[in-house]
Scaffold this motif. Structure first.
Motif, PDB file in Angstrom:
ATOM      1  N   GLU A 159       0.842  -1.207   0.000  1.00  0.00           N
ATOM      2  CA  GLU A 159       0.000   0.000   0.000  1.00  0.00           C
ATOM      3  C   GLU A 159       0.873   1.251   0.000  1.00  0.00           C
ATOM      4  N   ARG A 160       1.914   1.236   0.840  1.00  0.00           N
ATOM      5  CA  ARG A 160       2.822   2.399   0.946  1.00  0.00           C
ATOM      6  C   ARG A 160       3.516   2.639  -0.402  1.00  0.00           C
ATOM      7  N   ARG A 161       3.916   1.542  -1.063  1.00  0.00           N
ATOM      8  CA  ARG A 161       4.593   1.682  -2.360  1.00  0.00           C
ATOM      9  C   ARG A 161       3.624   2.257  -3.398  1.00  0.00           C
ATOM     10  N   LEU A 162       2.365   1.826  -3.360  1.00  0.00           N
ATOM     11  CA  LEU A 162       1.390   2.363  -4.314  1.00  0.00           C
ATOM     12  C   LEU A 162       1.100   3.834  -4.019  1.00  0.00           C
ATOM     13  N   LEU A 163       1.131   4.196  -2.743  1.00  0.00           N
ATOM     14  CA  LEU A 163       0.968   5.608  -2.373  1.00  0.00           C
ATOM     15  C   LEU A 163       2.124   6.428  -2.958  1.00  0.00           C
TER      16      LEU A 163
END
Ligand SMILES: Cc1ncc(COP(=O)(O)O)c(C=O)c1O
Length: 230
Positions: free
Chosen positions: A113-117
């Protein structure tokens, strides 16, 4: 240096044609590109063709030190012969533990999720930076198609194109230093990169976007770049 990607498939073709070994520096790719930040080799399914993958623990992984992945024979050889490995102090256990925790985090759903953010932020930065004269020049007119990017957001977030690095190529060293100082006065840390890191006359500012940057901060940075570049 500028967040551009190695043309991996072409390099693999060359490696095969000439019977060479392929070494890939994934310093800017790990944690950013490919599912769970596996890097360019993982994103392009090239594990079988990349002989040596190296990277740093100091960028997306937020620790320090680095790593090399390769065959057991290569690793044994490096342990016994690599001067920079033999004659350097090993990373302290706390740093090694931090790097391991970062790898675990990247492998988790929350890490993804953090990487997609991060990719949401990269795409916003690319859109706003590309609207500036300096950004248009640096990103390359024609290569940037903002409208198209919106429709391909999901594909970009997962496969990734580009990177979290945005170079603002200024030319003169003094000009780069002055711009960096001006941006710092405005509250933005954007380092000036000069010779010998880059060629003489090609000094630049290197903007690095992270998942921790808020959209408003990215907008404010681009406004500041616009003011300073007038
Ligand atoms: C492509 C590349 N490889 C390796 C490194 C070295 O990373 P470290 O400073 O963690 O040793 C860097 C650092 O900027 C880099 O840009």
């Amino acid at each position: 240096m500028d967040g551009d990607r190695a043309p991996l498939h072409e390099l693999v073709e060359l490696k095969k044609r000439f019977g060479a070994l392929l070494i890939l520096d994934e310093a800017h790719a790990v944690g950013v590109i490919g599912a769970h930040g596996g890097g360019l080799t993982a994103a392009e399914n090239a594990d079988a063709d990349v002989d040596v993958q190296m990277g740093t623990l100091s960028k997306a992984l937020g620790a320090s030190g680095g790593y090399i992945c390769g065959s057991r024979t290569l690793i044994e050889w490096l342990i016994n012969r690599a001067r920079s490995f033999i004659y350097s102090t090993a990373p302290p256990p706390a740093v090694a533990a931090a790097a391991l925790a970062a790898v675990d985090f990247l492998s988790s759903a929350e890490g993804e999720e953090r990487r997609l953010l991060l990719w949401d932020r990269i795409i916003l930065m690319r859109e706003l930076f590309g609207q500036l004269d300096v950004g248009r020049w640096t990103l390359g007119v024609g290569r940037l198609n903002v409208a198209n990017q919106r429709s391909t957001l999901n594909a970009q977030r997962s496969s990734g194109s580009g990177s979290a690095i945005f170079p603002w190529i200024v030319g003169g060293e003094q000009a780069a230093l002055s711009l960096a100082a001006g941006l710092q006065d405005d509250g933005f840390l954007v380092p000036a990169i000069r010779y010998p890191t880059v060629a003489k006359g090609a000094a630049r500012l290197r903007i690095a976007v992270t998942a921790a940057h808020e959209e408003d901060q990215i907008r404010a940075l681009c406004q500041a770049i616009g003011r300073h570049s007038l």
